[in-house]
Enzyme design. Sequence first.
Site, PDB file in Angstrom:
ATOM      1  N   GLU A 126      39.423 -25.739  48.388  1.00  0.00           N
ATOM      2  CA  GLU A 126      38.521 -24.632  48.013  1.00  0.00           C
ATOM      3  C   GLU A 126      37.238 -25.240  47.460  1.00  0.00           C
ATOM      4  OE1 GLU A 126      40.508 -22.002  45.295  1.00  0.00           O
ATOM      5  OE2 GLU A 126      42.220 -21.736  46.645  1.00  0.00           O
ATOM      6  N   ASP A 239      51.827 -36.567  53.129  1.00  0.00           N
ATOM      7  CA  ASP A 239      52.580 -37.822  53.319  1.00  0.00           C
ATOM      8  C   ASP A 239      52.893 -38.038  54.800  1.00  0.00           C
ATOM      9  OD1 ASP A 239      52.639 -38.426  50.653  1.00  0.00           O
ATOM     10  OD2 ASP A 239      54.748 -37.888  50.345  1.00  0.00           O
ATOM     11  N   GLU A 363      41.792 -35.309  54.103  1.00  0.00           N
ATOM     12  CA  GLU A 363      43.202 -35.548  53.721  1.00  0.00           C
ATOM     13  C   GLU A 363      43.289 -36.427  52.474  1.00  0.00           C
ATOM     14  OE1 GLU A 363      46.373 -35.928  56.417  1.00  0.00           O
ATOM     15  OE2 GLU A 363      45.407 -34.674  57.940  1.00  0.00           O
TER      16      GLU A 363
HETATM   17  C1  LIG Z   1      35.069 -32.039  58.028  1.00  0.00           C
HETATM   18  C2  LIG Z   1      36.103 -31.721  57.004  1.00  0.00           C
HETATM   19  C3  LIG Z   1      37.326 -31.203  57.399  1.00  0.00           C
HETATM   20  C4  LIG Z   1      38.282 -30.863  56.441  1.00  0.00           C
HETATM   21  N1  LIG Z   1      39.471 -30.276  56.839  1.00  0.00           N
HETATM   22  C5  LIG Z   1      40.302 -29.788  55.894  1.00  0.00           C
HETATM   23  C6  LIG Z   1      41.464 -29.031  56.267  1.00  0.00           C
HETATM   24  O1  LIG Z   1      41.769 -28.849  57.460  1.00  0.00           O
HETATM   25  N2  LIG Z   1      42.236 -28.503  55.278  1.00  0.00           N
HETATM   26  C7  LIG Z   1      41.954 -28.676  53.948  1.00  0.00           C
HETATM   27  O2  LIG Z   1      42.677 -28.143  53.115  1.00  0.00           O
HETATM   28  N3  LIG Z   1      40.877 -29.424  53.577  1.00  0.00           N
HETATM   29  C8  LIG Z   1      40.044 -29.964  54.502  1.00  0.00           C
HETATM   30  N4  LIG Z   1      38.939 -30.684  54.129  1.00  0.00           N
HETATM   31  C9  LIG Z   1      38.696 -30.938  52.711  1.00  0.00           C
HETATM   32  C10 LIG Z   1      38.890 -32.392  52.290  1.00  0.00           C
HETATM   33  O3  LIG Z   1      40.244 -32.733  52.272  1.00  0.00           O
HETATM   34  C11 LIG Z   1      38.181 -32.576  50.945  1.00  0.00           C
HETATM   35  O4  LIG Z   1      36.791 -32.577  51.229  1.00  0.00           O
HETATM   36  C12 LIG Z   1      38.583 -33.841  50.234  1.00  0.00           C
HETATM   37  O5  LIG Z   1      39.906 -33.774  49.784  1.00  0.00           O
HETATM   38  C13 LIG Z   1      37.680 -34.151  49.027  1.00  0.00           C
HETATM   39  O6  LIG Z   1      37.408 -33.037  48.243  1.00  0.00           O
HETATM   40  P1  LIG Z   1      35.882 -32.708  47.867  1.00  0.00           P
HETATM   41  O7  LIG Z   1      35.108 -32.773  49.112  1.00  0.00           O
HETATM   42  O8  LIG Z   1      35.864 -31.449  47.094  1.00  0.00           O
HETATM   43  O9  LIG Z   1      35.409 -33.900  46.955  1.00  0.00           O
HETATM   44  P2  LIG Z   1      35.566 -34.046  45.352  1.00  0.00           P
HETATM   45  O10 LIG Z   1      36.978 -33.859  44.980  1.00  0.00           O
HETATM   46  O11 LIG Z   1      34.559 -33.188  44.698  1.00  0.00           O
HETATM   47  O12 LIG Z   1      35.187 -35.571  45.160  1.00  0.00           O
HETATM   48  C14 LIG Z   1      33.846 -36.024  45.058  1.00  0.00           C
HETATM   49  C15 LIG Z   1      33.892 -37.541  44.798  1.00  0.00           C
HETATM   50  O13 LIG Z   1      34.585 -37.793  43.554  1.00  0.00           O
HETATM   51  C16 LIG Z   1      35.673 -38.656  43.778  1.00  0.00           C
HETATM   52  N5  LIG Z   1      36.807 -38.278  42.926  1.00  0.00           N
HETATM   53  C17 LIG Z   1      37.263 -37.029  42.649  1.00  0.00           C
HETATM   54  N6  LIG Z   1      38.323 -37.082  41.833  1.00  0.00           N
HETATM   55  C18 LIG Z   1      38.559 -38.389  41.596  1.00  0.00           C
HETATM   56  C19 LIG Z   1      39.524 -39.109  40.825  1.00  0.00           C
HETATM   57  N7  LIG Z   1      40.482 -38.475  40.152  1.00  0.00           N
HETATM   58  N8  LIG Z   1      39.465 -40.456  40.818  1.00  0.00           N
HETATM   59  C20 LIG Z   1      38.506 -41.113  41.513  1.00  0.00           C
HETATM   60  N9  LIG Z   1      37.563 -40.501  42.258  1.00  0.00           N
HETATM   61  C21 LIG Z   1      37.597 -39.153  42.297  1.00  0.00           C
HETATM   62  C22 LIG Z   1      36.042 -38.481  45.258  1.00  0.00           C
HETATM   63  O14 LIG Z   1      36.719 -39.610  45.765  1.00  0.00           O
HETATM   64  C23 LIG Z   1      34.665 -38.294  45.880  1.00  0.00           C
HETATM   65  O15 LIG Z   1      34.067 -39.546  46.086  1.00  0.00           O
HETATM   66  C24 LIG Z   1      37.998 -31.069  55.063  1.00  0.00           C
HETATM   67  C25 LIG Z   1      36.782 -31.626  54.673  1.00  0.00           C
HETATM   68  C26 LIG Z   1      35.833 -31.937  55.615  1.00  0.00           C
HETATM   69  C27 LIG Z   1      34.509 -32.494  55.150  1.00  0.00           C
END
Ligand SMILES: Cc1cc2nc3c(=O)[nH]c(=O)nc-3n(C[C@H](O)[C@H](O)[C@H](O)COP(=O)(O)OP(=O)(O)OC[C@H]3O[C@@H](n4cnc5c(N)ncnc54)[C@H](O)[C@@H]3O)c2cc1C
Length: 387
Positions: A126, A239, A363
Amino acid sequence: MDYFLTEEQQEIRDLARRIAQEKVKPVRAELDEKEEFPWEIMKTLAQADLFGLYIPEEYGGFGGGAFENCLAVEEISRACIGVSVSFAASGLGAYPILLFGSEEQKKKYLPAIASGERLAAFGLTEAGAGSDAGGTRTTAVADGDGYVINGTKQWITNGGEAEIYTVIAMTNPARGSRGASAFIVEKGTPGFSFGKKEKKMGIRASATRELVFKDCRVPKENLIGREGLGFMVAMKTLDKSRPGIGAQAVGLAQGAIDEAVAYARERRQFGSPIASFQAVQHMLADMATQNEAARALVYAVARYVDSGAKDVSRASAMSKLFASDVAMKVTVDAVQVMGGYGYMRDYPVEKMMRDAKILQIYEGTNQIQRNVIGAALIKEAAAAKKK
Ligand SMILES: Cc1cc2nc3c(=O)[nH]c(=O)nc-3n(C[C@H](O)[C@H](O)[C@H](O)COP(=O)(O)OP(=O)(O)OC[C@H]3O[C@@H](n4cnc5c(N)ncnc54)[C@H](O)[C@@H]3O)c2cc1C
């Protein structure tokens, strides 16, 4: 390298390779340019019976596992990961049903997913809940013989194109991560709609959209497992599927190596093919060596995941982390080997480099994979000390 594939596994690899060469390669630049979902290719993959590789025969699948799926994903990725992720995301959407679904749910949904007749998708992320899935705000409130879902999922691969969605929503927000549950929501359910298609840096053939739930009512039978299992469903799903991201990475990197080697043999500077310069050979050697290491890890982990081993999170995270970092590096180096030509859209490595970046993000970002691996190491060390 010989990975001692069975005859059936070789057939899967060869079939996927043929489709990638004949159907994907010729259109990948156009699909990328037009940001067009590859429906024709999805149909071809369905006709070739590749959608059900990891689904048991009793539900219409081939009866293999993550490994067979990785072989197909790798070959399609060698041509285009915008296409291969559209194929693979259907598996991601299906795993919650396969791993935790009731017999009725498996019988109802898996055969159509296995035949490729209906695509699936997985909705966890989300706007405020990316790495921190605990921040999920979408709710599912029990109401009579069903649940009413409200909220918005963001960036869902196959969003709008898929017909079967597995979605994580909070049934008891007060319980935090133990208050989430997983649901099946079918396209066409009243109150379920899609946001606009996102404009992306890479994997532009794939569709990424919001899933919007406004008083969307699903029957109780659509709850996967039981209430409170949502995050467990999501984590076990990841996983299983993360070696598949590794396979996307290995295929993509192989495609880039193929292009770079072919180019280096043709391109002449200073009166010789650039392949005769040791600096170029060394770059190619490193690219190939790193990708072979990634392939060996991805194959070993996929086989480990299929073995039924209990805790595969660490290994699964390692395969995704290592292979995607390699793919990023290899695709950047492929552009370098090709010089200015590599930077032009006339050659495929420009797209491959753009595509590679997503592998380090979706992922679970690679920082999150390192968190998973680090936490597992510390837990194991603590458990060993207690003995
Ligand atoms: C093209 C695309 C397809 C996708 N497809 C799906 C899908 O089919 N289903 C689905 O559910 N999701 C999907 N996603 C979502 C995707 O899994 C998330 O974008 C991803 O998990 C990261 O979340 P975020 O983008 O909100 O980044 P954030 O969580 O906001 O992270 C921003 C930065 O902070 C770092 N960070 C955050 N928390 C920590 C921590 N605890 N320790 C160290 N570093 C941290 C991250 O590594 C990153 O560098 C998709 C995303 C994209 C861009």
